[in-house]
Design a protein around this motif. Sequence first.
Motif, PDB file in Angstrom:
ATOM      1  N   HIS A 131       0.806  -1.221   0.000  1.00  0.00           N
ATOM      2  CA  HIS A 131       0.000   0.000   0.000  1.00  0.00           C
ATOM      3  C   HIS A 131       0.840   1.273   0.000  1.00  0.00           C
ATOM      4  N   ALA A 132       2.112   1.192   0.436  1.00  0.00           N
ATOM      5  CA  ALA A 132       2.933   2.391   0.597  1.00  0.00           C
ATOM      6  C   ALA A 132       3.287   3.063  -0.727  1.00  0.00           C
ATOM      7  N   ILE A 133       3.194   2.354  -1.848  1.00  0.00           N
ATOM      8  CA  ILE A 133       3.523   3.018  -3.117  1.00  0.00           C
ATOM      9  C   ILE A 133       2.479   4.072  -3.473  1.00  0.00           C
ATOM     10  N   TRP A 134       1.355   4.079  -2.769  1.00  0.00           N
ATOM     11  CA  TRP A 134       0.280   5.040  -3.037  1.00  0.00           C
ATOM     12  C   TRP A 134       0.305   6.222  -2.077  1.00  0.00           C
ATOM     13  N   ASP A 135       1.368   6.420  -1.318  1.00  0.00           N
ATOM     14  CA  ASP A 135       1.369   7.475  -0.303  1.00  0.00           C
ATOM     15  C   ASP A 135       0.995   8.843  -0.879  1.00  0.00           C
ATOM     16  N   ALA A 136       1.594   9.207  -2.012  1.00  0.00           N
ATOM     17  CA  ALA A 136       1.341  10.535  -2.581  1.00  0.00           C
ATOM     18  C   ALA A 136      -0.098  10.665  -3.065  1.00  0.00           C
ATOM     19  N   LEU A 193      13.789  -2.685  -9.944  1.00  0.00           N
ATOM     20  CA  LEU A 193      13.900  -1.238  -9.770  1.00  0.00           C
ATOM     21  C   LEU A 193      14.298  -0.545 -11.071  1.00  0.00           C
ATOM     22  N   GLU A 194      15.097  -1.204 -11.880  1.00  0.00           N
ATOM     23  CA  GLU A 194      15.462  -0.622 -13.178  1.00  0.00           C
ATOM     24  C   GLU A 194      14.249  -0.518 -14.093  1.00  0.00           C
ATOM     25  N   ARG A 195      13.349  -1.501 -14.012  1.00  0.00           N
ATOM     26  CA  ARG A 195      12.126  -1.427 -14.817  1.00  0.00           C
ATOM     27  C   ARG A 195      11.139  -0.411 -14.264  1.00  0.00           C
ATOM     28  N   TRP A 196      11.105  -0.292 -12.949  1.00  0.00           N
ATOM     29  CA  TRP A 196      10.085   0.543 -12.320  1.00  0.00           C
ATOM     30  C   TRP A 196      10.383   2.032 -12.412  1.00  0.00           C
ATOM     31  N   PHE A 197      11.667   2.398 -12.478  1.00  0.00           N
ATOM     32  CA  PHE A 197      12.031   3.817 -12.444  1.00  0.00           C
ATOM     33  C   PHE A 197      13.075   4.144 -13.502  1.00  0.00           C
ATOM     34  N   THR A 198      13.018   5.355 -14.035  1.00  0.00           N
ATOM     35  CA  THR A 198      14.047   5.798 -14.967  1.00  0.00           C
ATOM     36  C   THR A 198      15.354   6.020 -14.216  1.00  0.00           C
ATOM     37  N   ALA A 199      16.459   6.002 -14.961  1.00  0.00           N
ATOM     38  CA  ALA A 199      17.774   6.207 -14.343  1.00  0.00           C
ATOM     39  C   ALA A 199      17.866   7.552 -13.625  1.00  0.00           C
ATOM     40  N   ARG A 240      18.330  10.609  -8.408  1.00  0.00           N
ATOM     41  CA  ARG A 240      17.905  11.762  -7.604  1.00  0.00           C
ATOM     42  C   ARG A 240      17.150  11.362  -6.341  1.00  0.00           C
ATOM     43  N   HIS A 241      16.521  10.188  -6.364  1.00  0.00           N
ATOM     44  CA  HIS A 241      15.664   9.776  -5.243  1.00  0.00           C
ATOM     45  C   HIS A 241      16.102   8.409  -4.730  1.00  0.00           C
ATOM     46  N   ALA A 242      17.384   8.289  -4.444  1.00  0.00           N
ATOM     47  CA  ALA A 242      17.948   6.999  -4.052  1.00  0.00           C
ATOM     48  C   ALA A 242      17.296   6.454  -2.783  1.00  0.00           C
ATOM     49  N   GLU A 243      16.955   7.313  -1.845  1.00  0.00           N
ATOM     50  CA  GLU A 243      16.371   6.838  -0.588  1.00  0.00           C
ATOM     51  C   GLU A 243      14.995   6.212  -0.824  1.00  0.00           C
ATOM     52  N   ARG A 244      14.161   6.876  -1.623  1.00  0.00           N
ATOM     53  CA  ARG A 244      12.836   6.342  -1.915  1.00  0.00           C
ATOM     54  C   ARG A 244      12.942   5.038  -2.700  1.00  0.00           C
ATOM     55  N   GLU A 251       5.099  11.783 -19.178  1.00  0.00           N
ATOM     56  CA  GLU A 251       6.492  11.931 -19.592  1.00  0.00           C
ATOM     57  C   GLU A 251       7.435  11.739 -18.406  1.00  0.00           C
ATOM     58  N   GLN A 252       8.674  11.332 -18.738  1.00  0.00           N
ATOM     59  CA  GLN A 252       9.733  11.156 -17.739  1.00  0.00           C
ATOM     60  C   GLN A 252       9.284  10.228 -16.610  1.00  0.00           C
ATOM     61  N   ALA A 253       8.692   9.120 -16.988  1.00  0.00           N
ATOM     62  CA  ALA A 253       8.248   8.130 -16.010  1.00  0.00           C
ATOM     63  C   ALA A 253       8.353   6.750 -16.624  1.00  0.00           C
ATOM     64  N   ALA A 254       8.671   5.769 -15.785  1.00  0.00           N
ATOM     65  CA  ALA A 254       8.711   4.373 -16.204  1.00  0.00           C
ATOM     66  C   ALA A 254       7.488   3.657 -15.628  1.00  0.00           C
ATOM     67  N   HIS A 255       7.676   2.475 -15.040  1.00  0.00           N
ATOM     68  CA  HIS A 255       6.540   1.621 -14.687  1.00  0.00           C
ATOM     69  C   HIS A 255       5.727   2.146 -13.506  1.00  0.00           C
ATOM     70  N   LEU A 256       6.377   2.632 -12.455  1.00  0.00           N
ATOM     71  CA  LEU A 256       5.622   3.198 -11.332  1.00  0.00           C
ATOM     72  C   LEU A 256       5.481   4.697 -11.553  1.00  0.00           C
ATOM     73  N   SER A 257       4.669   5.063 -12.528  1.00  0.00           N
ATOM     74  CA  SER A 257       4.507   6.472 -12.880  1.00  0.00           C
ATOM     75  C   SER A 257       3.889   7.269 -11.741  1.00  0.00           C
ATOM     76  N   ASN A 258       3.109   6.623 -10.889  1.00  0.00           N
ATOM     77  CA  ASN A 258       2.499   7.328  -9.760  1.00  0.00           C
ATOM     78  C   ASN A 258       3.525   7.761  -8.731  1.00  0.00           C
ATOM     79  N   VAL A 259       4.622   7.003  -8.616  1.00  0.00           N
ATOM     80  CA  VAL A 259       5.697   7.350  -7.685  1.00  0.00           C
ATOM     81  C   VAL A 259       6.664   8.326  -8.334  1.00  0.00           C
ATOM     82  N   GLU A 260       6.984   8.095  -9.596  1.00  0.00           N
ATOM     83  CA  GLU A 260       8.007   8.905 -10.265  1.00  0.00           C
ATOM     84  C   GLU A 260       7.502  10.300 -10.617  1.00  0.00           C
ATOM     85  N   GLN A 261       6.240  10.416 -11.006  1.00  0.00           N
ATOM     86  CA  GLN A 261       5.669  11.713 -11.368  1.00  0.00           C
ATOM     87  C   GLN A 261       4.356  11.916 -10.611  1.00  0.00           C
ATOM     88  N   PRO A 262       4.419  12.030  -9.273  1.00  0.00           N
ATOM     89  CA  PRO A 262       3.179  12.088  -8.491  1.00  0.00           C
ATOM     90  C   PRO A 262       2.314  13.306  -8.786  1.00  0.00           C
TER      91      PRO A 262
END
Length: 258
Positions: free
Chosen positions: A31-36, A149-155, A160-164, A235-246
């Motif tokens: 459920h935490a991927i939906w925080d935003a 993680l490589e599939r879920w997020f762009t490089a 930029r968001h290594a902690e997340r 734009e500028q989002a991979a598989h978890l677009s909700n996390v990468e571009q909230p």
Amino acid sequence: MDLQLDGLRLHVRKEGNGPCVTLLHALGANHAIWDAQAEALAQRFTVLRPDLRGHGRSDAPAGAYSLDMLAGDIVAMWDALHVEQSHVVGISLGGFIAQHLALGWPERIGRLVLADTSSGYPPEAAAQWPARIRTVLEEGLHGLVPATLERWFTAPYRERHAERVCEIGRIIETTPRQGYAGCCHAIAGLATTDRLSQIATPALVLVGEQDVGTPVSMARTLAEGIPGAELRVIEQAAHLSNVEQPAVFNRLLLDFLR
């Protein structure tokens, strides 16, 4: 909260007040991927964020699951919480389940949002699931984390968001192996393309422009197959677009749900 649903413990986060929105997460997430999204939606909606069967703090029974089984868990959750109807937002695996909800329980669905998901896989992709199931059951999920993680997020996002990204990596790694494998069996049975025309629910299809797992072509198949569906590419989002571009995801989501 934890709900007991016919012998299954389902963990659910409930926030906000108003019409109900149910958020369904990806394979290996929780459920935490939906925080935003929960933070934005809770100002106007009651938000339900279950940990799907086999994930997070929900039970992970051994054996193969099916998409109808996973959808049935959501209906049982609604029944337990006296929710007559809910909007449904599903990403990846959550989108597969959302399609089955719209097909099997159309009267329970308000609006449907399918994000970074598909209605079917080509044979060569579907053939990979048995090997993944064996690997997970024998070795756990640790070895799957880097490639996922490589599939879920762009490089750029990973840099930029290594902690997340590390937080989400830990969620993947700690997903129960029996639960992950059970959901892999369910995904292997995905085949809704020929039934998309039966979905009468107003639908929005979202996809990251750099999603390689469920690419824009798959999103287009969904949008063209569901009568009246809208397609938006983020734009500028991979598989978890909700996390990468909230911010973009939330704007599109809220505009549609309003």
